[in-house]
Design a protein around this motif. Structure first.
Motif, PDB file in Angstrom:
ATOM      1  N   GLU A  73       0.597  -1.254  -0.205  1.00  0.00           N
ATOM      2  CA  GLU A  73      -0.028  -0.051  -0.020  1.00  0.00           C
ATOM      3  C   GLU A  73       0.757   1.213   0.058  1.00  0.00           C
ATOM      4  O   GLU A  73       0.405   2.364  -0.473  1.00  0.00           O
ATOM      5  N   ASN A 145      -2.933   7.824  -1.827  1.00  0.00           N
ATOM      6  CA  ASN A 145      -3.432   8.273  -0.370  1.00  0.00           C
ATOM      7  C   ASN A 145      -2.723   9.554   0.127  1.00  0.00           C
ATOM      8  O   ASN A 145      -1.498   9.723  -0.187  1.00  0.00           O
ATOM      9  N   LYS A 150      -7.113   7.676   3.363  1.00  0.00           N
ATOM     10  CA  LYS A 150      -6.830   6.565   2.185  1.00  0.00           C
ATOM     11  C   LYS A 150      -7.388   7.058   0.988  1.00  0.00           C
ATOM     12  O   LYS A 150      -8.819   7.621   1.014  1.00  0.00           O
ATOM     13  N   GLU A 253      -9.645  -1.175   9.649  1.00  0.00           N
ATOM     14  CA  GLU A 253      -8.089  -1.012   9.058  1.00  0.00           C
ATOM     15  C   GLU A 253      -7.544   0.202   9.598  1.00  0.00           C
ATOM     16  O   GLU A 253      -6.332   0.138   9.981  1.00  0.00           O
ATOM     17  N   ALA A 254      -8.320   1.198   9.714  1.00  0.00           N
ATOM     18  CA  ALA A 254      -7.658   2.447  10.523  1.00  0.00           C
ATOM     19  C   ALA A 254      -7.135   2.049  11.869  1.00  0.00           C
ATOM     20  O   ALA A 254      -6.127   2.637  12.303  1.00  0.00           O
ATOM     21  N   GLY A 255      -8.088   1.401  12.509  1.00  0.00           N
ATOM     22  CA  GLY A 255      -7.946   1.290  14.102  1.00  0.00           C
ATOM     23  C   GLY A 255      -6.703   0.207  14.409  1.00  0.00           C
ATOM     24  O   GLY A 255      -6.015   0.723  15.364  1.00  0.00           O
ATOM     25  N   LEU A 256      -6.390  -0.658  13.573  1.00  0.00           N
ATOM     26  CA  LEU A 256      -5.315  -1.427  13.639  1.00  0.00           C
ATOM     27  C   LEU A 256      -4.075  -0.889  13.091  1.00  0.00           C
ATOM     28  O   LEU A 256      -3.013  -1.225  13.387  1.00  0.00           O
ATOM     29  N   GLY A 257      -4.610   0.004  12.227  1.00  0.00           N
ATOM     30  CA  GLY A 257      -3.102   0.389  11.309  1.00  0.00           C
ATOM     31  C   GLY A 257      -3.231  -0.158  10.107  1.00  0.00           C
ATOM     32  O   GLY A 257      -3.193  -1.453   9.974  1.00  0.00           O
ATOM     33  N   TYR A 258      -3.092   0.592   8.826  1.00  0.00           N
ATOM     34  CA  TYR A 258      -3.325   0.020   7.744  1.00  0.00           C
ATOM     35  C   TYR A 258      -2.276  -1.294   7.373  1.00  0.00           C
ATOM     36  O   TYR A 258      -1.040  -0.922   7.832  1.00  0.00           O
ATOM     37  N   LYS A 260      -2.195  -4.128   8.715  1.00  0.00           N
ATOM     38  CA  LYS A 260      -2.105  -5.138   9.611  1.00  0.00           C
ATOM     39  C   LYS A 260      -3.184  -6.132   9.303  1.00  0.00           C
ATOM     40  O   LYS A 260      -2.915  -7.400   9.729  1.00  0.00           O
TER      41      LYS A 260
END
Ligand code: NAD
Ligand code: ZN
Length: 360
Positions: A73, A145, A150, A253-258, A260
């Motif tokens: 990404e 991005n 994103k 996705e945002a919470g875990l970090g892109y 992950k």
């Protein structure tokens, strides 16, 4: 097999078949583009697998340039975008040059955005190499991005053609098959109950998909996407249905970090949540537990409990589809039929809490 993608701004062919990458020259001849030179954009994982096949199959061109970006990404960035434009300028690509996006959704989005912006737009072709790219290569959304979000910098820009060689998917790792398959399921659930029934009865594991059923599943998924964008290219209405499962997915996705969790894994979790919300919202029974069992067959993960309901809600409200701070979600009325609905925070918070409680 040739499908036709028709949008308000452009109609173009999508070729799908086994080993058709070697026929690229004749596909280009069909386009009558009179291209002056070619720039193939690919990533560091795809390059050693397929770049040479494409180069040697482009028999009628003398000026073939290629540019390899790092896999992942991170390549959808301003600096990679800038470097690509510099490379194109240095090599004097002109308005008749053709960009070929050889890779997954990252390459399609990045190369498509380069093509959309270089000299106000030059032609490009999508050659998807992932299952997920059956979604991203059709419909003309291209983007990079921004650190603050994103896909925040982009365009609607349709390719001249899509060349989908299913043989190139066979090198994908298991998690990429699963990720792409989530979007296949999504296309069935939002639009086509017969396709859902077929998936349900024919594809029990990802290995079933890799075998002879791949072409059919892909063509079906693509045709749903094509029908949706044919009716609504710029997402003023039903194109939003494609966001089914995505409000929670983007939050995860945002919470875990892109990076992950794969996009498709997050979408699978998001779809199960959307089904739960739909049951409560409409007061109907969609058989959520059956869906959960079905998804487990493919090893989709469970919702990451550690994020917690409050944070997930907060992140869901940041989603692009939220309007004036109020949350909108795509909900399912029945298999094959969805709609966009405004939902209130407290209802979603409570439903998130219930969902999290069920995690073992
Ligand atoms: P990707 O392009 O990063 O590919 C996934 C991984 O697989 C990468 O590491 C890649 O190098 C590797 N890979 C690609 N092809 C391979 C092959 N044949 N064999 C082995 N490895 C291979 O990611 P993706 O899942 O294809 O796409 C995700 C991207 O697509 C995201 O950036 C998302 O925003 C975008 N997207 C865009 C749209 C759209 O409408 N434009 C829709 C959905 C997703
Ligand atoms: Zn998606």
């Amino acid at each position: 097999e040739t499908l036709t993608i028709s949008t308000a701004s452009k109609t173009y062919p999508l070729y799908i078949g086994d080993r058709i990458r070697f026929e690229i020259q004749s596909f280009l001849n069909n386009l009558n583009g009179n291209f002056s030179s070619i720039l193939i954009i690919t990533d560091s994982n795809v390059e050693p697998l397929f770049l040479n096949d494409i180069k040697t199959s482009l028999t009628d061109f003398e000026n073939i340039y290629s540019y390899v970006v790092p896999g992942g990404e991170g390549a959808k960035s301003f600096s990679v975008f800038y470097d690509l434009l510099t490379y194109a300028l240095e090599n004097e690509l002109d308005r008749k040059s053709l960009v070929i996006a050889l890779g997954g959704g990252v390459i399609g989005d990045l190369a498509g955005f380069v093509a959309a912006t270089y000299m106000r737009g030059i032609p490009f072709i999508q050659m998807p190499t992932t299952l997920l790219a059956h979604d991203s290569s059709v419909g003309g959304k291209v983007a990079i991005n921004h650190p603050l979000g994103k896909n925040m910098i982009g365009a609607f820009y349709q390719p001249e053609a899509v060349i989908y060689d299913t043989d190139m998917l066979l090198t994908l790792p298991e998690e990429q098959w699963r990720s792409g398959f989530a979007e296949v399921i999504k296309h069935a659930l939002i639009w086509d109950a017969d396709f859902y029934n077929w998936l349900h009865s024919e594809i029990h594991t990802l290995a079933d998909l890799r075998a002879e059923k791949l072409q059919y599943a892909l063509a079906k998924g693509i045709s749903v996407k094509a029908q949706v964008v044919a009716q609504d290219e710029k997402e003023s209405g039903i194109r939003a249905y494609l966001n089914f499962g995505h409000t929670l997915a983007h939050a995860i996705e945002a919470g875990l970090g892109y990076g992950k969790m794969s996009h498709g894994d997050a979408v699978a979790i998001g779809m199960l949540f959307a089904i739960r919300v739909s049951e409560e919202y409409y007061g109907i029974n969609l058989n959520l537990s059956k869906f959960k069992e079905w998804f487990k067959q493919y090893n989709f993960p469970q919702i990451p409990k550690e994020l917690g309901a409050d944070l997930l809600l907060q992140l869901m409200k940041k989603d692009k589809k939220a309007q004036n701070g109020s949350l909108r979600m795509v909900l399912m009325k029945t298999i094959g039929e969805v709609e966009t609905v405004k939902v209130n925070d407290e209802f979603i918070l409570n439903t998130l809490i219930k969902e999290l409680e069920e995690v073992q």
